[in-house]
Design a protein around this motif. Structure first.
Motif: not given
Ligand code: GLU
Length: 402
Positions: A47, A84-89, A169-170, A172, A182-184, A245-246
């Motif tokens: 993220s 890729s993370s970032g969905a929550i952010a 992505n997870e 979530d 919980g972590d990518n 997240s991270s």
């Protein structure tokens, strides 16, 4: 960016023994990274790289440059998957969830709105290179449970064959605390294992694993190569940071363990600069985790390990001989089915004399094998009413018994 044609494959044996800290070395100009020659690459994007901290928007210029790297790799024949993370952010801003720590349900709600925007950003940037994006949302069971693993693997294989770039992505919104990655970092390693990737790159806010936290210890040095995640290496990872997240170095080392066991090499490298993959290929600082096994041999170990077979298939002498030559098991060679197994279950393959010759993951449930046995693969669709795999057990899903 060019792919060095796998020349460096196997080179790890010579570097294989170094797990002790080595001083960080700047890359020789134009030397290239000897460890970066991926055929199937999983890239994990955090993220912090993708999402602007202040605005909560996707950092488009950076993402465009990353997409350029992906397109260059694809043009050189490398399969690329993005975790890729970032969905929550991204999503939390749109729901007004800012300025405080958020609860699990709020994260899940944020992910649901952010994931659409994330997928859209990937779609737009890769469309600049006429590359199609496919979204895949996974839970831990999808990568661990053999049946779902087989399905997800087959789908992703198909997407790669059709030229798409999977963006993963997870899932979530459906996962609860106990059953989520919980972590990518770990999700990316599981994906790498599932698709038999040879290379996993974690794009991070730091250029590798250091002997101590470089923000605190001036004499901390980056480790260039790790062959095993020993307790000594784990101690260097420190504690997990607090945050939403991270997972810091701890989850990266957990990912490294999964990747190494899967025969997949893994790099931790600084991702915030433009074109981070091209830069890594050119020899940017990184920590490389180098496995001793190949993805295929590691997969075979995973297939054979830890589960009781759910049934058995008896094969004729011709099929048994073909298996010995490294071929798949086709329906034509099957003479009997024992037990009640489902698609994806581990089963035993017996010879005409009843001796076990191999084990593998069945592409069909027992009842369906019973209907297609003795038939040619071309007849499967007519007999079953659906077009399944040509093989009852694909050779990549099969391990010969000792
Ligand atoms: N899946 C989460 C998201 O997309 C992030 C998990 C992580 O950053 O490791 O926001």
């Amino acid at each position: 960016m060019t792919r060095p044609g796998g020349k460096s494959r196997g080179a790890s044996a010579t570097e294989a023994t170094r797990t002790a800290p080595a001083p960080a070395r700047p890359p020789a100009a134009g030397a290239g990274d000897p460890h970066f020659s991926p055929r199937r690459l999983v890239v994990k994007i955090g993220s912090a790289l993708l999402v602007d901290d202040d605005s909560g928007d996707v950092r488009r210029a950076w993402l465009d440059a990353l997409a350029d790297d992906v397109a260059a790799l694809r043009a050189a024949g490398t399969d690329v998957l993005i975790v890729s993370s970032g969905a929550i952010a991204v999503g939390r801003r749109h729901l007004g969830l800012t300025g405080r720590a958020i609860k699990l349900e709020e994260k899940q709600a944020a992910a649901a709105t952010g994931q659409i925007r994330l997928a859209h950003a990937y779609q737009e940037t890769l469309a600049r290179h006429a590359i199609t994006v496919a979204q895949i949302l996974l839970t831990p069971e999808d990568t661990e449970e053999r049946r779902r693993h087989l399905n997800a693997r087959a789908t992703i294989d198909q997407l790669l064959k059709l030229g798409a770039v999977p963006v993963i992505n997870e899932n979530d919104t459906v996962a609860t605390e106990e059953i989520r990655f919980g972590d990518n970092d770990r999700l990316a390693a599981r994906v790498a294992q599932m698709v038999s990737a040879d290379t996993l790159v974690l794009l991070s806010d730091i250029d590798g694993l250091y002997t101590a936290d470089p923000r605190k210890a001036a004499d901390a040095s980056r480790i260039a190569v790790v062959n095993e995640v020993t307790p000594e290496i784990e101690a260097m990872g420190g504690d997990a940071p607090t945050g939403y997240s991270s997972g810091g170095m701890v989850t990266k080392l957990a990912a490294a363990k999964i990747a190494l066991a899967a025969g997949c090499r893994m790099a931790i490298t600084f991702g915030k600069r433009m074109n981070p993959l091209a830069t890594l290929a050119a020899g940017a600082p990184a920590t490389w985790f180098l496995p001793s096994a190949t993805p295929l041999s590691a997969r075979k170990r995973w297939i054979a390990g830890h589960v009781a077979p759910a049934g058995a298939i008896v094969a004729d002498a011709g099929a048994v001989a073909a298996l010995g030559r490294g071929k798949s098991l086709l329906p034509a060679g099957v003479t009997r089915v024992d037990g009640r197994f489902e698609r994806g279950d581990l089963i035993r393959i017996l010879g005409p004399d009843g001796r076990e010759v191999a084990r593998g993951l069945s592409a069909y449930a027992a009842a369906d094998v019973a209907r297609i046995m003795g038939r040619r693969s071309a007849e499967i669709a007519t007999v079953l009413g659906y077009r399944g795999r040509d093989e009852v057990i694909h050779r990549d899903d099969l391990v010969m018994s000792a």
